[in-house]
Write a protein that holds these residues in place. Structure first.
Motif, PDB file in Angstrom:
ATOM      1  N   GLN A  57       0.862  -1.178   0.000  1.00 36.26           N
ATOM      2  CA  GLN A  57       0.000   0.000   0.000  1.00 36.26           C
ATOM      3  C   GLN A  57       0.904   1.235   0.000  1.00 36.26           C
ATOM      4  N   ASP A  58       0.678   2.161  -0.935  1.00 34.38           N
ATOM      5  CA  ASP A  58       1.420   3.417  -0.914  1.00 34.38           C
ATOM      6  C   ASP A  58       0.942   4.231   0.285  1.00 34.38           C
ATOM      7  N   THR A  59       1.886   4.686   1.076  1.00 36.09           N
ATOM      8  CA  THR A  59       1.597   5.378   2.326  1.00 36.09           C
ATOM      9  C   THR A  59       2.522   6.573   2.461  1.00 36.09           C
ATOM     10  N   LEU A  60       2.056   7.605   3.131  1.00 36.42           N
ATOM     11  CA  LEU A  60       2.913   8.733   3.467  1.00 36.42           C
ATOM     12  C   LEU A  60       3.428   8.519   4.885  1.00 36.42           C
ATOM     13  N   PHE A  61       4.726   8.672   5.060  1.00 34.21           N
ATOM     14  CA  PHE A  61       5.394   8.473   6.348  1.00 34.21           C
ATOM     15  C   PHE A  61       5.798   9.845   6.865  1.00 34.21           C
ATOM     16  N   TYR A  62       5.281  10.205   8.031  1.00 32.35           N
ATOM     17  CA  TYR A  62       5.558  11.508   8.647  1.00 32.35           C
ATOM     18  C   TYR A  62       6.577  11.336   9.762  1.00 32.35           C
TER      19      TYR A  62
END
Length: 100
Positions: A57-62
């Protein structure tokens, strides 16, 4: 000496704009970084049909560096602001940081 930590949050792309806006509106002002990553899940129920085929799953990592005392107020703000977000997070101690 105050203890600094890194709050790491994984957000599905559908929630990324909402989370980014919330972080930008937070007082005191935060400095954070994001990175697009691929999350591989053992729980395939969390993935859409196309993500199940791809296997990730493409995810944004903060990555948010804050003082440890700022963690609970920030989490409370995010819980109140993002009521249906279901974001996964972890807290990592910063042992050392500097410039090389």
């Amino acid at each position: 000496m105050t203890k600094r930590i890194q709050l790491q949050i994984h957000a599905r792309q559908a929630r990324a704009t909402e989370l980014t806006d919330a972080l930008l509106c937070y007082e005191p002002e935060l400095v954070f970084s994001t990175s697009l990553i691929r999350d591989y899940h053992l729980d395939t129920q969390a993935l859409s049909a196309s993500e199940q085929v791809m296997g990730y799953q493409d995810t944004l990592f903060y990555m948010i560096v804050i003082e440890e005392a700022e963690l609970e107020p920030l989490l409370a703000f995010l819980r109140k602001t993002l009521t249906k977000a279901s974001l996964h997070y972890q807290v990592v101690p910063i042992i050392q940081q500097g410039i090389i």
